[in-house]
Design an enzyme around this catalytic site. Structure first.
Site, mmCIF file in Angstrom:
data_model
loop_
_atom_site.group_PDB
_atom_site.id
_atom_site.type_symbol
_atom_site.label_atom_id
_atom_site.label_comp_id
_atom_site.label_asym_id
_atom_site.label_seq_id
_atom_site.Cartn_x
_atom_site.Cartn_y
_atom_site.Cartn_z
ATOM 1 N NE ARG A 46 53.262 57.813 42.058
ATOM 2 C CZ ARG A 46 54.047 58.527 42.820
ATOM 3 N NH1 ARG A 46 55.326 58.538 42.608
ATOM 4 N NH2 ARG A 46 53.592 59.230 43.819
ATOM 5 C CG ASP A 59 57.501 57.588 40.076
ATOM 6 O OD1 ASP A 59 57.746 58.727 39.648
ATOM 7 O OD2 ASP A 59 57.968 57.150 41.147
ATOM 8 C CG ASP A 71 61.736 58.324 40.458
ATOM 9 O OD1 ASP A 71 61.303 59.460 40.204
ATOM 10 O OD2 ASP A 71 61.189 57.549 41.264
#
Length: 169
Positions: free
Chosen positions: A95, A98, A100
């Site tokens: 990716r 990311d 989070d």
């Protein structure tokens, strides 16, 4: 609404990962009612999922925000979208970016959209080591102290990058 401290995990292994993470750290500070307090060093780590993908660049940021956890998630997903994040069915695939929410104050949230503390925090060296760098005495609600969790990790390979973007020896 009062401010809460939150910790955001950042990771990338596509399209100049170091630049992706560095730019995302700047963008965290641009979120309304949110301030970047401190960011960890950048680390390189092996991918969790399929091994036929590039290594990751990871970091953790400490922010202060007046947003709710869900509002913050919306903002993080918007930043991922700007970075051309593609959500695919393959879990733990490569990716561009990311982001989070690892911790949100001392809240424990378990909804259809969010699990805080992040469900994998206790097993992920690429989150725990940068968290420890930011706040060594940090307690993860329902999991324990960052230091104790690191001691329980199996052997791992995580390299801190120096200012030139090269692993420190």
């Amino acid at each position: 609404m009062s401010s809460k401290n939150a910790y955001i995990g950042l990771g990338s292994n596509l399209s100049d990962p170091k630049a992706q993470v560095t730019q995302a750290l700047r963008e965290l500070d641009l979120i309304a009612d949110t301030k970047l307090i401190k960011a960890s060093s950048l680390y390189t780590s092996k991918p969790m999922g399929p091994s036929d993908q590039p290594d990751y660049i990871n970091a953790v940021a400490k922010i202060s925000t007046q947003l709710s956890a869900e509002q913050l998630l919306d903002e993080l997903q918007n930043i991922e979208h700007i970075h051309q994040r593609q959500r695919k069915s393959q879990r733990w695939g490569p990716r561009t970016l990311d982001l989070d929410i690892i911790l949100f104050g001392d809240e424990q949230i378990d909804s259809t959209r969010l699990q805080i503390p992040h469900y994998g925090v206790a097993e992920r060296e690429f989150v725990l080591i940068p968290l420890q760098e930011l706040q060594a005495d940090l307690i993860i609600p329902g999991k324990g102290s960052v230091t104790e969790l690191i001691e329980k990790l199996p052997p791992y390979r995580l390299d801190k990058l120096n200012n030139n973007g090269k692993p420190q020896s």
